[in-house]
Design a protein around this motif. Structure first.
Motif, PDB file in Angstrom:
ATOM      1  N   UNK A  55       0.843  -1.196   0.000  1.00 22.99           N
ATOM      2  CA  UNK A  55       0.000   0.000   0.000  1.00 22.99           C
ATOM      3  C   UNK A  55       0.877   1.244   0.000  1.00 22.99           C
ATOM      4  N   UNK A  56       0.333   2.292  -0.565  1.00 22.27           N
ATOM      5  CA  UNK A  56       1.055   3.550  -0.646  1.00 22.27           C
ATOM      6  C   UNK A  56       0.097   4.709  -0.745  1.00 22.27           C
ATOM      7  N   UNK A  57       0.627   5.929  -0.778  1.00 20.93           N
ATOM      8  CA  UNK A  57      -0.191   7.127  -0.828  1.00 20.93           C
ATOM      9  C   UNK A  57       0.570   8.219  -1.547  1.00 20.93           C
ATOM     10  N   UNK A  58      -0.164   9.196  -2.064  1.00 20.12           N
ATOM     11  CA  UNK A  58       0.480  10.396  -2.568  1.00 20.12           C
ATOM     12  C   UNK A  58       0.961  11.230  -1.384  1.00 20.12           C
ATOM     13  N   UNK A  59       1.521  12.381  -1.690  1.00 22.79           N
ATOM     14  CA  UNK A  59       2.024  13.256  -0.630  1.00 22.79           C
ATOM     15  C   UNK A  59       0.912  13.576   0.358  1.00 22.79           C
ATOM     16  N   UNK A  60       1.200  13.379   1.645  1.00 21.13           N
ATOM     17  CA  UNK A  60       0.213  13.641   2.683  1.00 21.13           C
ATOM     18  C   UNK A  60       0.681  14.803   3.542  1.00 21.13           C
ATOM     19  N   UNK A  61      -0.275  15.405   4.247  1.00 14.74           N
ATOM     20  CA  UNK A  61       0.036  16.561   5.073  1.00 14.74           C
ATOM     21  C   UNK A  61       0.727  16.193   6.367  1.00 14.74           C
ATOM     22  N   UNK A  62       1.213  17.237   7.054  1.00 14.89           N
ATOM     23  CA  UNK A  62       1.926  17.024   8.304  1.00 14.89           C
ATOM     24  C   UNK A  62       1.050  16.378   9.367  1.00 14.89           C
ATOM     25  N   UNK A  63      -0.241  16.699   9.363  1.00 17.64           N
ATOM     26  CA  UNK A  63      -1.132  16.157  10.383  1.00 17.64           C
ATOM     27  C   UNK A  63      -1.247  14.639  10.250  1.00 17.64           C
ATOM     28  N   UNK A  64      -1.377  14.128   9.020  1.00 19.10           N
ATOM     29  CA  UNK A  64      -1.478  12.691   8.821  1.00 19.10           C
ATOM     30  C   UNK A  64      -0.158  11.994   9.139  1.00 19.10           C
ATOM     31  N   UNK A  65       0.952  12.646   8.888  1.00 16.93           N
ATOM     32  CA  UNK A  65       2.241  12.075   9.256  1.00 16.93           C
ATOM     33  C   UNK A  65       2.318  11.884  10.766  1.00 16.93           C
ATOM     34  N   UNK A  66       1.905  12.897  11.516  1.00  9.68           N
ATOM     35  CA  UNK A  66       1.900  12.795  12.975  1.00  9.68           C
ATOM     36  C   UNK A  66       0.939  11.702  13.424  1.00  9.68           C
ATOM     37  N   UNK A  67      -0.208  11.599  12.745  1.00  8.47           N
ATOM     38  CA  UNK A  67      -1.188  10.574  13.107  1.00  8.47           C
ATOM     39  C   UNK A  67      -0.606   9.167  12.937  1.00  8.47           C
ATOM     40  N   UNK A  68       0.030   8.920  11.809  1.00 13.83           N
ATOM     41  CA  UNK A  68       0.599   7.596  11.571  1.00 13.83           C
ATOM     42  C   UNK A  68       1.754   7.300  12.524  1.00 13.83           C
ATOM     43  N   UNK A  69       2.571   8.282  12.815  1.00 15.64           N
ATOM     44  CA  UNK A  69       3.748   8.038  13.637  1.00 15.64           C
ATOM     45  C   UNK A  69       3.433   7.917  15.118  1.00 15.64           C
ATOM     46  N   UNK A  70       2.436   8.627  15.602  1.00 16.49           N
ATOM     47  CA  UNK A  70       2.174   8.686  17.041  1.00 16.49           C
ATOM     48  C   UNK A  70       0.952   7.897  17.482  1.00 16.49           C
ATOM     49  N   UNK A  71       0.259   7.248  16.560  1.00 11.56           N
ATOM     50  CA  UNK A  71      -0.942   6.504  16.941  1.00 11.56           C
ATOM     51  C   UNK A  71      -0.582   5.294  17.810  1.00 11.56           C
ATOM     52  N   UNK A  72      -1.326   5.059  18.895  1.00  9.45           N
ATOM     53  CA  UNK A  72      -1.073   3.874  19.732  1.00  9.45           C
ATOM     54  C   UNK A  72      -1.665   2.597  19.147  1.00  9.45           C
TER      55      UNK A  72
END
Length: 484
Positions: A437-454
């Motif tokens: 799976x992949x995605x086009x360029x995503x915003x900073x908010x989604x990056x934080x969501x993916x990295x910090x989600x428990x």
């Protein structure tokens, strides 16, 4: 509030506003039945800068008063411009645009103070300019009428307006007044309304985002200006500019980011520029709890969502329809059950041979017999004793039920051919073997969501996520696939 002498005096004056009355000297104004406290604070500001942080906060709380106050006014006796500017900055006056400010000072100090950036958001400001003798002091006794001997013949009353000078700050003379006379035309003092910015030019921060907020760089250097391209945000901006009579110039953050908070607590991108007050406002910035601590947001007009796109479900192979009526776990249980039943029947026969001395049976015979019962092709042989018929009887009844269920399900699967299961959640995606799976360029908010989600599923999605980066502003769009 005095900005001069080293004396401090605080007082409070609470007067209930009774029904249909607000005390303004000897005059009344109808306000209904609510009781609203009236208060005042007189303080010497110089001592503010010798206090620690907590004491400064308590000092400012006393200056600004209770949050229930419907209107706030700040009256300053000016003796030092730099001290006044420091007070405006420390008290964050720019965050209270509706506060009425009245400054009493000399003519020589007026221009430098009124055009200072610390007053950039103050809508209502009056400056009473007069030559005041050095021996004049500010009394802290409210009912003591100051002597007019310390004043010059007249006082010029100036009004500072934010945009009346062709969209820029300007200072206008309202009237000349003598302290011994009644001030005339009070209604014209605080009249400015932010209905028109009179051609003021705003500095706007923006980051290119397809279909929502589109811009074309004017150069390839970091932090360049950008030309708006037709999109949702640009159409809204043009409508606001036409309605409120302002112009604008759009800039890109030097790092081309919306804003991420780093370890030392500072910010990157657009949030950093707004926090440092280097721009007036921005376009397309997603609201988060951490960003709300750094900048002020307008009402939400667009919500960010994550949508999973995959191939349309395909028809399952027809040759697999024979095993599709039952799930794999049921086929496994059925196989193990038949095997165990054959072994049990064989053990019963061995035990009977050992006890009675009659003929026994082989394990292969019981396995074939069990399989024949399941396939409805069995030898019509039952033991003579009732106890020996119990186990084969249970198997016959069980196989009858299983065969009936299998036939009906098989007919249904042959009539309506099955398709692949749809992928609607991250759980569905992770359940597919061999999928990427992949995605086009995503915003900073989604990056934080993916990295910090428990959530462990979100973490696994983030770990294996591939990024399809579309390079904007290039002459030819290039798709680069790389690991995030």
């Amino acid at each position: 509030m005095s900005l001069g002498e080293n004396t401090t005096s605080l007082f409070e004056h609470n007067t209930p506003l009774r029904e249909n009355a607000t005390s303004l000297g000897e005059h009344t104004i109808s306000l209904g039945e609510n009781t609203i406290p009236l208060g005042g604070v007189v303080a010497e500001v110089r001592s503010l800068f010798f206090l620690d942080q907590s004491s400064q906060e308590r000092f400012l709380e006393g200056v600004w008063g209770d949050v229930r106050f419907p209107c706030r006014a700040l009256i300053l006796h000016l003796t030092n411009n730099q001290l006044a500017i420091r007070f405006f900055e420390v008290s964050s006056l720019w965050q209270r645009p509706e506060t009425r400010v009245v400054i009493v000072g000399g003519k020589s100090d007026m221009e430098a103070l009124l055009y200072h950036s610390s007053l950039r958001n103050t809508v209502h400001l009056l400056y009473l300019a007069a030559d005041i003798h050095k021996n004049l002091t500010v009394t802290t006794r409210l009912r003591t009428r100051p002597s007019s001997r310390g004043w010059s013949d007249h006082i010029n009353i100036y009004r500072r307006c934010l945009y009346c000078g062709n969209g820029e700050v300007d200072v206008q003379l309202l009237q000349r007044w003598h302290p011994s006379r009644v001030l005339q035309d009070l209604k014209s003092i605080f009249t400015e309304k932010l209905e028109s910015f009179m051609g003021h030019r705003f500095k706007i921060m923006a980051v290119h985002a397809n279909y929502i907020s589109r811009f074309q760089r004017d150069s390839q250097s970091p932090g360049t200006t950008m030309t708006p391209v037709d999109s949702l945000d640009v159409r809204m901006l043009k409508a606001f500019a036409a309605h409120a009579n302002f112009t604008y110039q759009v800039w890109e953050p030097r790092d081309r980011q919306w804003g991420l908070q780093i370890e030392n607590g500072s910010w990157t991108g657009t949030v950093s520029v707004l926090q440092d007050q280097q721009a007036d406002f921005s376009l397309l910035l997603t609201l988060t709890s951490s960003r709300m601590q750094a900048v002020q947001f307008s009402a939400i007009y667009l919500r960010t969502t994550i949508v999973i796109l995959s191939l349309k479900p395909k028809l399952l192979p027809q040759h697999m329809a024979i095993i599709r009526p039952f799930p794999g776990i049921l086929w496994l249980v059925l196989t193990v059950t038949i095997l165990l039943w054959a072994i049990a029947l064989w053990l019963i026969q061995i035990t009977r041979t050992w006890m009675l001395g009659s003929g026994g049976a082989q394990l292969s015979s019981t396995l074939l017999y069990s399989w024949g019962v399941l396939m409805e092709n069995w030898t019509p042989y039952l033991p003579a004793k009732l106890t020996g018929r119990l186990l084969p009887g249970l198997l016959l009844v069980s196989c009858l039920i299983l065969n009936t269920a299998y036939r009906s399900s098989l007919v249904a699967h042959l009539i309506v051919q099955d398709k692949d299961a749809e992928i609607n959640t991250f759980h569905d995606l992770l359940a597919r073997d061999g999928w990427q799976w992949g995605t086009e360029r995503i915003g900073d908010v989604l990056i934080v969501y993916f990295q910090n989600s428990p959530n462990p599923e979100v973490k696994r999605i983030s770990k294996e996520l591939q990024m399809i980066l579309k390079i904007p502003y290039a002459s030819q769009t290039e798709d680069i696939l790389y690991k995030a």
